[in-house]
Scaffold this active site. Structure first.
Site, PDB file in Angstrom:
ATOM      1  N   TYR A 177       0.828  -1.205   0.000  1.00 50.52           N
ATOM      2  CA  TYR A 177       0.000   0.000   0.000  1.00 50.52           C
ATOM      3  C   TYR A 177       0.863   1.257   0.000  1.00 50.52           C
ATOM      4  CZ  TYR A 177      -3.312   3.538   1.646  1.00 50.52           C
ATOM      5  OH  TYR A 177      -4.059   4.671   1.789  1.00 50.52           O
ATOM      6  N   LYS A 184       1.411   3.957  -3.046  1.00 57.68           N
ATOM      7  CA  LYS A 184       1.102   5.366  -2.828  1.00 57.68           C
ATOM      8  C   LYS A 184       2.327   6.241  -3.114  1.00 57.68           C
ATOM      9  CE  LYS A 184      -3.234   5.881  -1.418  1.00 57.68           C
ATOM     10  NZ  LYS A 184      -4.181   6.779  -2.125  1.00 57.68           N
TER      11      LYS A 184
END
Length: 295
Positions: A124, A128
């Site tokens: 994640y 990002k």
């Protein structure tokens, strides 16, 4: 200003579209399956999937700015595994940037996450971080926001805490000492809307709520709002890691390796950049206040 909000019918998107509409902007909410439920009356909707460029590009025509909110939750395992994070966050952002450049959109506001890092510990935060690189390398004026966990009507943070725990007595990895700085969605969308102004071009802002809470603090607050007490027992992080690793391949288990790794580091800001928007962190809504209002 004409503003396109990708992910505009999601949790944060619904609140942001309402905020922008109330400020007098012409707002279009773009999502894979637009649902008018919860969307302000003045907000238009458009259908498109950021992972499919041809499905979204036409929606950018005539827009002055775009706010890219499309994201997968870091709290639950995505269908398709870790690679889904890169497909949505990185390639999806690349498509948003390309569509904005093709139609001469002047400004992109990117919703990232605290800890975003192309070399980070979880899929994640790596995705990002790589998405931020796509934005910074673009020809667009841009502003990036990195919030801590977000709570509010329609959010997942409170329900995630309930999924992870049991009433009265519960066990948490490391005793639930991982720290968060929860920010209310209403406070977050207010600063995101301000981020459309030119004075914020080229800036990356880390934003959080008024207090730092451990996961154990959050769990106790959730059950206290229901009139229930909670005792937290500690599961050694190493043992929790083994358990989540074994559960990772099971599709009906919502947690896995990535969620375990995310609990190994805090989710708090060093300096709360809400001050750049004239907000006093101490005056932002607290999680306990929100929970009391809901119950």
């Amino acid at each position: 200003m004409k503003v396109l909000v990708t992910g505009g019918t999601g949790f944060i998107g619904t609140h942001l579209c309402r905020e922008l509409d109330e400020r007098g902007h012409d707002v279009t909410a773009l999502s894979r399956s637009p649902d008018d439920a919860g969307i302000a009356d003045g907000v238009e909707t458009a259908t498109g999937d950021v992972t499919a460029y041809d499905s979204i590009v036409d929606a950018f025509e005539g827009q002055d700015a775009v706010v890219n909110l499309v994201a997968l939750s870091p709290l639950f395992k995505p269908r398709g595994g870790d690679e889904r994070h890169f497909a949505v966050h990185v390639e999806g952002t690349r498509n948003v940037v390309s569509a904005a450049e093709e139609h001469g959109v002047g400004k992109l506001v990117q919703l990232s996450a605290l800890g975003a890092d192309p070399e980070g510990e979880t899929a994640y935060v790596r995705a990002k971080g790589q998405a931020e690189e796509v934005v910074r390398d673009s020809a667009l004026a841009w502003t990036i926001f990195r919030p801590s966990v977000v709570f509010g009507d329609g959010g997942e943070f409170v329900s995630f805490t309930e999924t992870l725990t049991t009433p009265y007595v519960t066990a948490l990895p490391g005793g639930g000492k991982t720290r968060f700085q929860p920010i209310w969605v209403g406070d977050l969308v207010s600063v995101i809307a301000d981020g459309l102004d030119d004075e914020h071009d080229g800036a990356t802002y880390e934003v959080g709520g008024p207090e730092v809470l451990t996961l154990a603090d959050v769990a106790k607050a959730v059950y206290r709002s229901k009139g229930q007490s909670l005792t937290v027992l500690s599961v050694p992080m190493a043992l929790a890691g083994i358990g989540m690793s074994l559960a990772d391949p099971l599709p009906f288990i919502p947690f896995g390796d990535d969620q375990y790794r995310s609990l190994r580091f805090d989710n708090t800001v060093a300096e709360n950049d809400v001050t750049a928007f004239g907000r006093d962190p101490a005056e932002l809504k607290r999680l306990g206040e929100y929970l009391e209002e809901e119950h």
